[in-house]
Scaffold this motif. Structure first.
Motif: not given
Length: 454
Positions: A88-94, A133-137, A165-169, A200-204
């Protein structure tokens, strides 16, 4: 920023290790992976490492002993079983206001990842681009920079042969949607669906989660003493409980059987929604044990759906992507082989593998990636159907027939296969035709699988 990423990381790991307050370590990339002993290494940009002990609270220290600008990443090894086959990789916020970070990003990223320049530092961009995969919070409304960042991930991941398609919101902190201890789910569910449509075009999909409840439950932070305090509060008259749970200030200051220090701890563990939910459960069943209460709190957080999505969908896709990388490399080796006999042997072997129905999934992932990145344009409905086919083995979900029988599913899969076949020969250009032929075979294999299962 402050969307609850680190809280979610703690829930995924099953330990409260990632700091959730502002500090040096929230401004750098942090990797969490399995190790034989707990260890924190600060990795500098020159490659040198320095070790730090976990704090008395079991968390990464807020101070790293090195300026954030000198840190490449923090490498955290933990004995958590949940990290056995997962990093699991935790990145700084955008959207950081740190101009130094933005300047470093502009200097290091280059044009190939230019969409990241304004919002994400170079270290985060590198980690995101390399992820399977990326989990975008995010919280509440999806903003323009949310969409832009996800589109940047899609561009960068495509460059590295990873699947967009491995991006999840994750729609985090949904308990803040309503005041006091009110139930946020009637609002969160429809809002998450709207967000999923926008992205729809960026997260599953977009999964709503109460991150604090998930962290408290998964990390085992709620003690028997906490449960006893909740039981004392649960026997108060209903009218008094309504006032107590109307706001954080009232919960802190209203007279009651539980002391101020314990109430403050309960707020830190559950916040008002979690406290209200726990009191309702204990009011209905005063004999409820701590373990069962924790299980219900985790269920109320929405986290099990996220965990299931990660375990059953994204992790499965990651395995397929790794296999696809291996086959793609073999094909490249064949292309550079000078001996024609060796070249044909390699190509023949990979083609035989890909004719196996099990390996057709790799072709589906490949064409779905090309469509999702815009390399091969398709009508939106066709793109969504292809994505479902490539990313799941659940025929009911793929075909949007949740209550269909096996014969109905098989017939629907054959009908979809025929539809893609007609599109391939009659309504598509050369690139679309190749995609349609892969989808055509995929739906025939799906029909076959449904029949075999029946």
């Amino acid at each position: 920023m402050k969307a609850g990423k680190s809280t979610l990381v703690n829930a995924l790991i099953g330990r409260r290790v990632a700091p959730t307050a502002v500090g040096e370590c929230t401004r750098v990339v942090t990797r969490f992976r399995y190790g034989p002993a707990d260890r924190v290494d600060v990795v500098r940009r020159d490659g040198t490492r320095s070790s730090l002990p976990l704090g008395d609270d079991g968390m990464i220290p807020q101070r790293l002993g090195v300026g954030a600008a000198q840190v490449a990443y923090v490498d955290v090894m933990l004995t958590s079983e949940k990290l056995r086959d997962l990093t699991v990789v935790d990145t700084p916020g955008l959207a950081s206001t740190d101009t130094q970070v933005s300047a470093r990003a502009a200097a290091e990223l280059g044009e190939t990842t230019a969409p990241f320049d304004a919002d994400i530092d170079a270290d985060s961009a590198s980690e995101v681009a390399a992820a399977e995969a990326v989990v975008y919070v995010f919280t509440q409304a999806v903003r323009a920079d949310d969409v832009r960042a996800l589109e940047a991930f899609r561009t960068s991941s495509a460059r590295l042969a990873s699947s967009p398609i491995n991006a999840l919101g994750v729609f985090g902190k949904i308990d803040t949607l309503v005041g006091g201890a009110g139930d946020p789910w009637p609002v969160a569910g429809p809002l998450a669906e709207q967000q999923a449509a926008l992205l729809a075009r960026t997260v599953s999909e977009v999964v709503p989660v109460v991150g604090l409840l998930a962290e408290t439950g998964e990390a085992g932070r709620l003690t028997a003493a906490d449960c006893a305090a909740l039981k004392e509060l649960s026997v108060l008259p209903a009218a008094e409980l309504r006032v107590l749970l109307a706001s954080v200030d009232l919960f802190r200051t209203r007279p009651g059987p539980v002391g101020a220090q314990r109430r403050e701890r309960l707020l830190g563990l559950l916040d008002l929604y979690g406290i209200g939910f726990a009191l309702a459960q204990l009011g209905a069943d005063p004999q409820l044990g701590t373990g069962e209460l924790v299980r219900r709190l985790v269920h109320a957080s929405g986290f099990p759906r996220l965990r299931q999505t990660l375990d059953q969908t994204l992790r499965w896709r990651a395995d397929a992507i790794k296999a696809g990388w291996a086959l793609a490399r073999l094909e490249r080796v064949a292309g550079h082989e000078s001996d024609p006999r060796d070249r044909e042997a390699l190509r023949g072997a990979t083609e035989r593998l890909l004719r196996d129905p099990a390996y057709h999934r790799l072709r589906l992932l490949e064409v779905a990636q090309r469509v999702a990145t815009g390399a091969v344009p398709l009508p939106v409905a066709w793109e969504q159907e292809l994505t479902r086919l490539a990313t799941s083995e659940d025929a009911r979900w793929i075909l949007r027939l949740p209550h269909a029988t096996a014969p109905e599913l098989a017939a629907a899969a054959v009908e979809a296969a025929n539809r893609w076949r007609v599109y391939a020969v009659a309504g598509a250009g050369p690139a679309q035709s190749r995609v349609a032929q892969v989808a055509h075979r995929g739906f025939h294999l799906l029909a076959q699988a449904v029949r075999e299962q029946a």
